[in-house]
Design an enzyme around this catalytic site. Sequence first.
Site, short mmCIF file in Angstrom:
data_model
loop_
_atom_site.label_atom_id
_atom_site.label_comp_id
_atom_site.label_asym_id
_atom_site.label_seq_id
_atom_site.Cartn_x
_atom_site.Cartn_y
_atom_site.Cartn_z
N TYR A 196 34.51 42.74 40.34
CA TYR A 196 33.62 41.60 40.51
C TYR A 196 32.17 42.04 40.63
CZ TYR A 196 37.82 38.87 41.89
OH TYR A 196 39.05 38.26 41.92
N GLU A 206 35.54 29.57 39.90
CA GLU A 206 36.70 29.20 39.09
C GLU A 206 36.29 28.44 37.83
OE1 GLU A 206 38.95 30.93 40.17
OE2 GLU A 206 38.20 31.19 42.19
#
Length: 619
Positions: free
Chosen positions: A399, A312
Amino acid sequence: MAPLDPHSFIDSHHPLTTDISLSLYLDFPSATIHGVAFFILKSPHVGQLSFDTRSLSIHQVLSPITLSPLPFSLSSSPDPIKGTQLSISLPDDDVLNSFFIVFSTFPSSSALQWLSPPQTFNKKHPFVYTQCQCIHARSIFPCQDTPAARIRYSALLNVPRELSAVMSARHVDRRSPVSGEGHSHLLPGGFNSLWCSETRVVEEFQMNQPIPPYLFAFAVGELGFREVGPRTRVYSEAVNSVLDAAAKEFAGTEEMIRQGEKLFGDYDWERFDLLVLPPSFPYGGMENPRMVFLTPTVIKGDASGAQVVAHELAHSWTGNLITNMNNEHFWLNEGFTTYAERRIVEAVQGEDRAILNTGIGWKGLNEEMERFKDNLEFTKLKNNQEGVDPDDVYSEVPYEKGFQFLWRIERQIGRPAFDEFIKKYIATFKFKSIDTHTFLKFLKANVPGIEKEIDLVLWTEGTGIPPDAYEPVSNLYTKIVSLANEFKLGRMPREDEVADWRGQEWELYLENLPKVIEASQVLALDERYRLSESKDYEVKVAFLQLAIISQCRNFYGEVEKTLKEVGRMKYLRPLYRALVQGKGKEEEKILAKRVFSEAHECYHPIARGVVESIFAKHL
């Protein structure tokens, strides 16, 4: 109409919103928000202007000068993916670049989860939080809900006095409400008079940097915090045990920020605070600027949960500063961030940790290829999502294939050159939204001849895994995979071989076991290592998935318990899929339906929709 985004009603020829001022009255008993939004467009506009909405009641659209009503209409039937189109008619005789919209949410808002006191940690007060990615901001307030539209915003949240609010923005003030502030006098019904109740308080926030709507976020509840660094507080419900465990797990956050700055440039968001949400939060983490949202399942007790925080944090550069133009280019957010995360982890925790992370991702990428074998479009980095709900095709492909693409470029030109390239890329496109073509054009301009060494079209538009992708190699990684292969021959790892293993090692081991083994082997593995009781949900869920597929029903009670105590989709997806996929599994399918019927009210609306789509496909 020339669409800008397959998931939005907005027209590419119309001006985008640059600034929004929100006044929001949160009504917990009815699970609704009553709001006024003041919009400023990039340029004046005449005629029709389209906005995205879902599960919203639009009361009025008003001129900013006279507060006279402006004509508006809503599409007659909602689009199952995009929601309802709001069309506003801006007058020819008074060219406007701003207007008010007065609106209310419905309890069915897909971005909001309203929790009653029994559903929270402390069991005393209600709680509400948002989750706007990918296209759910439109269910909180009308907007041009596309990453192409970057907005600055201010917000007044009127909440019960015993609660407090956090937001993906700078906190300005907490004060008693004042009549008429922030256009609250325009609220529908009697909520203007309720605004100034002595039982209420106003929390004011300001976001001065332009962000895509999916990064709009707030949470309201009985909140406490711990300081863990000069730029970081950890928040959660005011439960000391949760706060203390989170503060310990994330104590190394400041060092990760410093390493991120060395790699990618200055951290541009001032604060990097963390909010640990109730267990129903559907993601591991959400990269909301200044206030990252986290699932409590990342608190593992050994600091390994900090890898989610590293991901994050990495979004602070790749995703939040530079954003994909729309979800067809989602890899630009997540592939870059996965690469950046592993670089931060390598700098802070060492190369072995980063390689284990990469190895788990490699295994996951190969499994996604199997998942999408009948729909290869979604094995591409740049893919066509017209008529597709992005939540339904959410996967590890952007990803992990995105990471592999960038890692391939790094191997080609060398790490020092690639580091300089990334810094220049971030500096060039910060606070902008771009597409794959823009990235490739920049790559070829700054790495001349790269297209002769790497097949860029195959990587970005081709299906499957390109032949020059790379499985990671390290002594630890190789040892774990080798031990998993030996399991096929009936040899379980000795206790001395796994004495130093943490969650990541066990996760990699379980991921590399045969997909189906004998029920007796499942039982023997758990008898020795108690994996079904692991406090690390990555390990526990990987083991329970293996047990389900092997139809080792001794663990179905633990499966049910797990599905009822967490709402993270990373765990719900594989467990529910394992229960309902395949023939001859009537007992498992009955279990899945019963558990979902008993647990679904505790799941976030996004997670409920994902499980329902699994059932629709397999039941």
